[in-house]
Design a protein around this motif. Structure first.
Motif, PDB file in Angstrom:
ATOM      1  N   ASP A   1       0.683  -1.207  -0.014  1.00  0.00           N
ATOM      2  CA  ASP A   1      -0.038   0.174   0.009  1.00  0.00           C
ATOM      3  C   ASP A   1       0.978   1.346  -0.166  1.00  0.00           C
TER       4      ASP A   1
ATOM      5  N   LEU B   1      -0.510   6.745 -12.876  1.00  0.00           N
ATOM      6  CA  LEU B   1      -1.058   6.339 -11.590  1.00  0.00           C
ATOM      7  C   LEU B   1      -1.782   7.764 -11.112  1.00  0.00           C
TER       8      LEU B   1
ATOM      9  N   HIS C   1      -3.085   3.800  -2.814  1.00  0.00           N
ATOM     10  CA  HIS C   1      -3.179   2.582  -3.937  1.00  0.00           C
ATOM     11  C   HIS C   1      -2.589   1.419  -3.236  1.00  0.00           C
ATOM     12  N   HIS C   2      -3.198   0.047  -3.778  1.00  0.00           N
ATOM     13  CA  HIS C   2      -2.500  -1.315  -3.470  1.00  0.00           C
ATOM     14  C   HIS C   2      -1.742  -1.538  -4.727  1.00  0.00           C
ATOM     15  N   LEU C   3      -0.527  -1.929  -4.711  1.00  0.00           N
ATOM     16  CA  LEU C   3       0.240  -2.213  -5.713  1.00  0.00           C
ATOM     17  C   LEU C   3       0.537  -3.587  -6.036  1.00  0.00           C
TER      18      LEU C   3
ATOM     19  N   TYR D   1       6.253   2.320  -9.951  1.00  0.00           N
ATOM     20  CA  TYR D   1       6.113   3.296  -9.143  1.00  0.00           C
ATOM     21  C   TYR D   1       7.299   3.926  -8.545  1.00  0.00           C
TER      22      TYR D   1
END
Length: 276
Positions: free
Chosen positions: A120, A144, A149-151, A159
């Motif tokens: 997260d 994004l 966000h949950h990646l 990211y």
């Protein structure tokens, strides 16, 4: 000289995230990410410093170079001693005693994030990167929106690596955010005991994308110790614009460190005794 340490006092590890394409050879040490991580049992403290790859420093015996070239030079010219030359370069220029190193490639990073079920993060600004590089010298556009966000592993890598309309300083902050997000995920889901129990099979699965001078036993011991250090005792920073001066050279645009200004930063991040 590089001192491997005695396993009881402060241990400082150079962490390198590797920028490798599938068809490349002899560049297995080119770093996309560089962090110095120091664990000090005497003060129950962890210090983390991110160093931009274009920082312009003295590579011992090879003159002024971008810092991320030290590992490549060592691999090509010193019979695979790239990590040692990278550690020596950190030690020589910043006075940080470095004991060992840990290098991971893109695919291993993705696998680790996916192994723990993703992370997260909270993007402070929208990332719109139409020139994010794919693995074959093309583009894989990355977008994004700002916010939480949950990646998964692949998105977390993007990211951490994107720097379009940004810079290596901002990227360093996001890379540290990812490191803390991994720690938070593992601790909040009580994964550490399971991961330690599975350490050997996991190592066998992931080790092709990892290079380190540490043994699996040492890595497990460091993980067990680090999990109990309270958040307030974890100090981190990015070597940013307060400590670097842009400059143009025959090697391209570089960042020259302000050595006098850096000393208080190192003390703040690592505490007393980081150079002993």
């Amino acid at each position: 000289e590089i001192d491997p340490g005695d396993g009881e006092d402060r241990v400082t590890v150079l962490f390198l995230g590797l920028d490798i394409r599938p068809d490349e050879t002899n560049v297995s040490c080119r770093s996309d990410t560089m962090m110095v991580v120091s664990i000090d049992p005497a003060t129950d403290r962890i210090g983390i410093l991110s160093i931009p790859r274009d920082t312009y420093v003295e590579v011992p015996n090879y003159g002024l170079r971008k810092i991320n070239t030290a590992c490549v030079i060592g691999n090509l010219e010193l019979n695979g001693r790239g990590p040692q030359l990278a550690m020596q370069t950190i030690q020589y220029n910043f006075g940080i005693e470095v004991n060992d190193y840990l290098m991971i490639d893109f695919n291993t990073f993705i696998a680790i994030i996916d192994l723990i079920g993703g992370i997260d993060v909270n993007a402070v600004q929208t990332i719109d990167d139409p020139q994010y590089p794919d693995m074959n010298y093309g583009y894989d556009p990355f977008y994004l929106e700002a916010g939480p966000h949950h990646l998964d592993g692949e998105t977390a890598l993007k990211y951490a690596r994107s720097r379009y309309a940004s810079d290596d300083i901002d990227r360093g902050r996001r890379q540290q955010e990812v490191v803390f997000a991994v720690r938070n995920r593992v601790l909040s889901r009580d994964m550490i005991d399971d991961l330690i129990t599975r350490a050997i099979p996991l190592w066998n699965e992931l080790s092709d994308g990892v290079e380190t001078g540490l043994s699996i036993e040492q890595l497990v011991r460091l993980a067990i110790y680090a999990k109990d250090i309270p958040d307030e005792n974890i100090h981190s920073a990015v070597l940013g614009w307060d400590y670097l001066v842009p400059h143009n050279t025959d090697q391209g645009a570089v960042l020259v460190p302000d050595r006098e200004a850096i000393v208080p930063l190192l003390l703040d991040v690592f505490g007393e005794g980081y150079s002993d």
